[in-house]
Design an enzyme around this catalytic site. Structure first.
Site, PDB file in Angstrom:
ATOM      1  N   LYS A  79      -3.024 107.735  24.057  1.00 21.08           N
ATOM      2  CA  LYS A  79      -3.502 107.050  22.576  1.00 21.08           C
ATOM      3  C   LYS A  79      -4.792 106.444  22.842  1.00 21.08           C
ATOM      4  O   LYS A  79      -5.476 106.345  24.002  1.00 21.08           O
ATOM      5  CB  LYS A  79      -2.444 105.806  23.391  1.00 21.08           C
ATOM      6  CG  LYS A  79      -2.741 104.974  22.171  1.00 21.08           C
ATOM      7  CD  LYS A  79      -2.171 103.404  22.467  1.00 21.08           C
ATOM      8  CE  LYS A  79      -1.696 102.285  21.264  1.00 21.08           C
ATOM      9  NZ  LYS A  79      -0.983 101.233  21.689  1.00 21.08           N
ATOM     10  N   SER A 154       2.397 100.022  18.105  1.00 16.28           N
ATOM     11  CA  SER A 154       1.238 100.501  18.072  1.00 16.28           C
ATOM     12  C   SER A 154       1.360 102.212  18.607  1.00 16.28           C
ATOM     13  O   SER A 154      -0.397 102.265  17.922  1.00 16.28           O
ATOM     14  CB  SER A 154       0.200  99.496  17.837  1.00 16.28           C
ATOM     15  OG  SER A 154      -0.129  99.778  19.823  1.00 16.28           O
ATOM     16  N   SER A 178       4.502  98.352  22.168  1.00 15.62           N
ATOM     17  CA  SER A 178       4.006  99.432  21.219  1.00 15.62           C
ATOM     18  C   SER A 178       4.680 100.192  21.875  1.00 15.62           C
ATOM     19  O   SER A 178       3.882 102.190  21.210  1.00 15.62           O
ATOM     20  CB  SER A 178       2.625  98.694  21.633  1.00 15.62           C
ATOM     21  OG  SER A 178       1.653  97.984  20.619  1.00 15.62           O
TER      22      SER A 178
END
Lengths: 485, 95
Positions: A79, A154, A178
């Site tokens: 990420k 996210s 997330s």
């Protein structure tokens, strides 16, 4: 079957027997990316040159032999809020469009030591604030099961890249859901570890009392391998827990006889889609068939979790994001006459709407005259929520429910109203507030979109979560389904 | 009843070092009002005798010997600087 659809242990064996080499794996990853990335758009940047060079080095130096390092040579992606030295790291924000970290996050370093190969950096909602990837400052990642739908957020890029077999596995971060919510939406396995289990050094902070890095994989076993590599105390993170790390793989005994499962009635109440509920009930039957028992319980303060979370996380974010001022790194506004304008214009031009909204909410909640009424009140309610979990865990081994109230929604469907968007995280947020670990595993489909089963454990008891998740996975076929791209 | 006024939104924006257009002030006033109104539900709970949770784990101070050691080299620290002069971050005039 593509190499990247195999398990960690299978690939390790193939490397060990010299039936494949690391270059084959890295080639397979970039080939797949060139085939499907146009549709999925999971990545923000690729690390191709370096990844190929590292593959060649591993092949030359080790002659493909991975040794004891189970992750050696396996393609991973991170990420984009995880700092990677020399590889652009944006946290999904325009304000960090040009940022190249000068050091590696501890997790990136540990993966490097383990010999895993970083293929690239994954899309996310800006500063991890969002549930759909629509808040990315760059583009919207698509759900591999249906590209009209969001991948969740996210860590949307982290879940979509694994679901689309672009990489073997990935890391995400989870502040209010997330990791688990996008894992549920994309039909993969995502774990939020206990707060403090995995070092956050080098993670671009959102809400420091809640943030935690964790693995996203296609199987529970792979998830355990990846957690094993990244868990453990780190002197560089003052919130890192100094606890002994168990052997997660040996916890996969396949035996859950006598296991006591709690099912909170609040997690199956109004607002949860009937088909999602049905899949969860089917999953409970499967676990019953394996010797577990379950009972309905109550987590009475669940309905206050959402408000508590938005007050606390936004307050912490407003402080954490004050560092982005256009002075030391990041994008600086071109039109500023003086220092105050430089701060204001760099921030206003660099941040997107959701980030501004949360900075505003947090600044308000922390401001003079409102601190006690909002911030401190929320911290007290957090105690009540944490106590709810402790109470239930006195009598039960795990808590089970859905990961999300519905399956993935259509791109653009919820962008107008922040409160509707926030409601996606209603079943994942309490877990972060209590600091306990939880996993999402695939448990079926509704209208062609994956449903996630959430298994919540006691502090530092990831082993029991993995044991239960693995028994469920072995007894079902859900994890074998692949999206058609 | 409105929880937050336009003037308060402007004040908070200044504290947060954000410059908002009049349009943004309107939108944020409405949205923050809704979010704060939603948060008012916490007042249903009596928390008089409840300790606040700042952190879920027991944290202790960790001390080490105060020894001089290498820090980030200046060149490295300046690598991402939007502007620099003489080995320092450069900004426009303060006033």
């Amino acid at each position: 079957m593509s190499l990247l659809e195999k398990k960690v242990s299978e690939l390790h064996d193939l490397l060990h027997k010299k039936e494949i080499n690391v270059t084959d794996l890295v080639d397979a990853s970039f080939d797949r990316i060139s085939q499907v990335e146009g549709k999925v758009q999971a990545f923000l940047s690729l690390n191709e040159e370096h990844a190929r060079r590292m593959a060649k080095e591993l092949d030359d130096v080790l002659a493909g032999y991975p040794g004891e390092r189970i992750l050696a040579g396996l393609p991973i992606a991170l990420k984009d809020n995880i700092s990677t030295k020399g590889i652009r790291t944006t946290s999904g924000s325009k304000i960090l469009d040009n940022f190249n970290p000068i050091y590696d996050a501890t997790v990136a370093n540990r993966l490097y030591e383990a010999g895993a190969i970083t293929i690239g950096k994954l899309n996310m909602d800006e500063f991890a604030m969002g549930s759909s990837n629509e808040n990315s400052g760059f583009h919207v990642t698509k759900n591999p099961w249906n590209t009209d739908y969001v991948p969740g957020g996210s860590s949307g890029g982290s879940a979509a890249s694994v679901a689309a077999s672009e990489v073997l596995f990935s890391l995400g971060s989870d502040t209010g859901g997330s990791i688990r919510q996008p894992a549920a939406y994309c039909g993969v396995v995502g774990l939020k570890p206990t707060y403090g289990l995995v070092s956050r050094f080098g993670l671009i902070a959102f809400a420091s009392s809640l943030d935690q890095i964790g693995p996203i994989t296609r199987t529970v076993e792979d998830n355990a391998y990846l957690l094993q590599a990244i868990a453990g105390h780190d002197a560089m993170d003052s919130t890192s827990a100094n606890v002994e790390i168990p052997d997660y793989l040996s916890s996969l005994t396949g035996d859950i006889k006598g296991l006591r499962i709690a099912v909170p009635k609040e997690y199956l109440a109004e607002g949860v889609d009937p088909e999602v509920k049905e899949k969860v009930m089917e999953a409970l039957k499967v676990l019953e068939g394996q010797g577990a028992t379950w009972e309905e319980v109550s987590l009475p303060h669940s309905k206050y979790a959402l408000a508590t979370y938005y007050l606390l996380s936004s307050s912490e974010a407003s402080a954490n994001l004050s560092r982005f001022d256009g002075v030391r790194y990041g994008v600086r506004s071109d039109n500023a006459e003086n220092l105050l304008e430089l701060y204001k214009n760099s921030r206003s031009e660099g941040f997107g709407d959701e980030v501004k909204r949360r900075i505003m909410l947090g600044t308000f909640a922390l401001s003079s005259g409102y601190y006690d009424a909002y911030y401190k009140k929320a911290q007290k309610v957090r105690t009540l929520i944490k106590n709810d979990f402790e109470q239930v865990f006195n009598d039960f081994d795990v808590i089970i429910g859905p990961t999300t109230p519905t399956t993935a929604f259509k791109i653009g469907e919820k962008t107008d109203d922040p409160l509707t968007m926030y409601a996606n995280d209603i079943l994942t947020i309490p877990v972060n507030l209590a600091g306990v670990p939880a996993i999402s595993v695939p448990c079926g489909f509704s209208n062609g979109l994956p449903v996630g089963l959430q298994i919540i454990g006691k502090h530092f008891d990831e082993s029991t979560i993995y044991r239960v998740a693995s028994v469920f996975e072995q007894a079902t076929e859900h994890h074998k389904a692949k999206p058609q791209l | 009843m409105s929880q937050i006024s336009k003037d308060e939104v402007k004040h908070v924006a200044n504290l947060a070092r954000l410059s908002l257009s009049e349009e943004e002030v309107d939108v944020f006033t409405e949205q923050l009002d809704a979010i704060i109104g939603f948060a008012e539900q916490l007042n249903e709970l009596d928390t008089e005798n409840i300790e606040p949770t700042t952190h879920v784990l027991e944290l202790r101070n960790v001390l080490r010997e105060d020894q001089a050691r290498e820090s980030v080299p200046r060149e490295e620290a300046l690598k991402n600087a939007p502007d620099e002069r003489d080995g320092q971050f450069k900004v426009p005039k303060t006033f």
